[in-house]
Enzyme design. Structure first.
Site, PDB file in Angstrom:
ATOM      1  N   HIS A   1       0.888  -1.163   0.000  1.00 13.12           N
ATOM      2  CA  HIS A   1       0.000   0.000   0.000  1.00 13.12           C
ATOM      3  C   HIS A   1       0.929   1.217   0.000  1.00 13.12           C
ATOM      4  CE1 HIS A   1      -3.283  -2.687   1.866  1.00 13.12           C
ATOM      5  NE2 HIS A   1      -3.414  -2.615   0.558  1.00 13.12           N
TER       6      HIS A   1
ATOM      7  N   GLU B   1       1.472   3.586   2.913  1.00 14.89           N
ATOM      8  CA  GLU B   1       1.907   3.058   4.209  1.00 14.89           C
ATOM      9  C   GLU B   1       3.430   2.979   4.160  1.00 14.89           C
ATOM     10  OE1 GLU B   1      -0.501  -0.472   4.679  1.00 14.89           O
ATOM     11  OE2 GLU B   1      -2.319   0.700   4.355  1.00 14.89           O
TER      12      GLU B   1
ATOM     13  N   HIS C   1       2.789  -3.306   6.755  1.00 14.17           N
ATOM     14  CA  HIS C   1       1.754  -2.294   6.492  1.00 14.17           C
ATOM     15  C   HIS C   1       1.758  -1.236   7.579  1.00 14.17           C
ATOM     16  CE1 HIS C   1      -0.703  -4.422   3.310  1.00 14.17           C
ATOM     17  NE2 HIS C   1       0.140  -5.377   3.691  1.00 14.17           N
TER      18      HIS C   1
ATOM     19  N   GLU D   1       1.224  -4.719  10.948  1.00 19.91           N
ATOM     20  CA  GLU D   1       0.768  -3.326  10.914  1.00 19.91           C
ATOM     21  C   GLU D   1       1.633  -2.584  11.915  1.00 19.91           C
ATOM     22  OE1 GLU D   1      -1.620  -2.158   8.982  1.00 19.91           O
ATOM     23  OE2 GLU D   1      -2.609  -3.974   8.245  1.00 19.91           O
TER      24      GLU D   1
HETATM   25 ZN   LIG Z   1      -1.900  -1.832   4.199  1.00 16.50          ZN
END
Ligand SMILES: [Zn+2]
Ligand SMILES: *[C@@H]1O[C@H](CO)[C@@H](O)[C@H](O)[C@H]1NC(C)=O
Ligand SMILES: *[C@@H]1O[C@H](CO)[C@@H](O)[C@H](O)[C@H]1NC(C)=O
Ligand SMILES: *[C@@H]1O[C@H](CO)[C@@H](O)[C@H](O)[C@H]1NC(C)=O
Ligand SMILES: *[C@@H]1O[C@H](CO)[C@@H](O)[C@H](O)[C@H]1NC(C)=O
Length: 443
Positions: free
Chosen positions: A83, A86, A190, A281
């Site tokens: 992404h 990110e 992420h 994350e």
């Molecule tokens: Zn992500």
């Protein structure tokens, strides 16, 4: 000339060449190229393909033998920035690269890790998205998707339902890359939350969705892997560091329980690439100010290193026939934790199975022969940078021509589709998988 530079390199104190700021594609490329020149004996830089806009998808490999696989040395990978907005993971991986190469020969732990592991690092899977971010923001930003506006973490084949989204160049490049190496363990970096999430991200009732979760037969290993990362990150291990509605005890969560998604990369790795992958994350804010980067590095450094070491849990070895010939493409699975796409030996006849300490029965299957069973006891974790080594000699001569070219049990279609309707078409391996799951779910 070279000799003088080598000596200088050994004598001078290590200067941090990489600053704590965001590195755009040209700076990132310059850094990776410089690393691969200065540390040519332990690194190998290559591009696995191009983004929609033609940017290279760089991977830097760190290892004692960086250019090729060696028998017994497992392949590990980190992928960040799929992404594009990110951004923390992208910078963390650049710092990780610098830390690994500058610690080689100085820090015995890292030297051991580099000697025993081939570490593949992809700082950005979505370089176009990163460049498309106009104004860095903590929340969703335009650069999340690739240049064709597709979310790459919804773009992989899905084992549970058809994923009709057109496959993107970045995704195709990663799928091809996964076929070129026997990756064993991986993480996908992420931002926007602070948690280690583990498979599955999608599911069917047979994997536990009636209970709001979707678990693999290797759930114990996945929880351990996620906990390994989270427990060493002082913020992640808190219950609710980002102050959101959902809490993550221990800093870990099952992907489906958090929220189901179709076409994710971690499920694809586990099912089709024989690679255990979790999703990390790493920051409540997707694209924080660069002043925050040093603290992110400090909070993640130990976790990033410790997680790589986990590629050495479980058991590994080669499968030989009676003549001592290594057998590629034979199925090697642990009884009671069979994969919906059976895990197979690579072209060197090698297998790698990530397992926690305990007693297991390994089942080796060559078409046309009865399964061959081997008992193993995985000892409590050692600091030896090696899984238990267990070569297996089969009591017959392998008939390689009987081994199917491509696995008929493993097509790129929703493999669990039949489970929903309990269709008679359920294949034997699926059936075993089901039995295992029911055993896990209802005991
Ligand atoms: Zn992500
Ligand atoms: C590579 O070596 C050169 C010359 O010593 C140095 O200027 C440069 O900063 C080094 N690059 C990295 C990334 O370490
Ligand atoms: C790592 O490998 C190098 C080169 O083969 C060897 O000289 C060194 O002793 C090894 N170090 C460790 C800590 O295993
Ligand atoms: C560590 O693992 C290596 C490779 O499997 C083996 O040769 C060595 O004897 C082991 N050392 C210890 C201390 O267990
Ligand atoms: C093993 O399988 C791969 C991919 O399915 C195939 O390309 C290869 O030829 C097979 N090798 C042998 C020796 O059967």
């Amino acid at each position: 000339m070279d000799c003088a530079r080598l000596w200088l390199g050994l004598l001078l104190p290590v200067v941090a060449a990489l600053d704590f700021s965001y590195h755009h594609q040209p700076e990132m490329e310059a850094f990776l190229k410089s690393i691969s020149q200065n540390y040519s004996s332990i690194t190998h830089l290559h591009s696995i393909g191009e983004s929609v806009e033609g940017r290279n998808l760089w991977v830097l490999i760190v290892g004692r033998f960086p250019k090729e696989h060696r028998i017994g040395i497992p392949e590990f990978k980190y992928v960040a920035n799929m992404h594009g907005d990110e951004a923390v993971g992208r910078e963390l991986l650049l710092h990780l690269i610098e830390y690994l190469v500058t610690s080689d020969g100085r820090d015995p732990e890292i030297t051991n890790l580099i000697n025993s592991t081939r570490i593949h690092i992809m700082p950005s899977m979505n370089p176009d998205g990163f460049e498309a971010v106009l104004k860095p923001d903590c929340f969703y930003n335009k650069g999340r998707e690739n240049s064709n506006f597709y979310d790459l973490n919804r773009n992989f084949p899905d084992a549970f339902e058809f994923n009709t989204v057109p496959r993107q160049p970045e995704t195709v490049a990663v799928m091809k890359w996964l076929n070129t190496e026997t990756f064993v363990l991986s993480a996908n970096l992420h931002g926007g939350a602070l948690v280690a999430s583990y498979p599955f991200d999608n599911g069917v009732p047979a994997t536990g969705t009636l209970y709001s979760r979707s678990l693999t037969p290797d759930d114990d290993v996945f929880q351990y892997l996620a906990r390994t990362y989270a427990s060493r990150n002082p913020d992640m291990r808190k219950r609710n560091p980002c102050r959101t509605k959902i809490e993550f005890p221990g800093g870990i969560v099952n992907g489906y329980f958090w929220y189901p998604l179709k076409g994710g990369m971690q499920d694809y790795n586990y099912i089709w690439a024989q690679c255990f992958e979790i999703t990390l994350e790493l920051s409540c804010c997707k694209y924080p100010r660069k002043e925050k980067l040093p603290s992110f590095w400090n909070e993640n450094k130990d976790s990033l290193i410790d997680y790589i070491k986990q590629v050495h849990i479980g058991v590994k070895g080669q499968i030989f026939d009676q003549n001592g010939t290594p057998l590629p493409n034979v199925t090697v699975e642990v009884q009671d934790r069979k994969h919906v796409c059976p895990y197979r030996t690579n072209k060197f006849g090698e297998y790698y199975l990530l397992l926690l300490p305990g007693f297991y029965v390994i089942e080796v299957t060559v078409p046309g022969h009865n399964p061959h069973l081997t008992k193993v006891t995985i000892p409590p974790k050692s600091q030896n940078f090696s899984a238990l080594k267990k070569d297996i000699l089969l009591p017959f001569t392998g008939q390689l021509d009987h081994i199917p070219e491509s696995d008929p049990l493993c097509p790129i279609i929703p493999l669990y589709r039949d489970l929903q309707g309990h269709s008679a078409a359920t294949k034997p391996s699926l059936f075993l998988f089901l039995v295992t799951l029911f055993h896990i779910l209802f005991k």
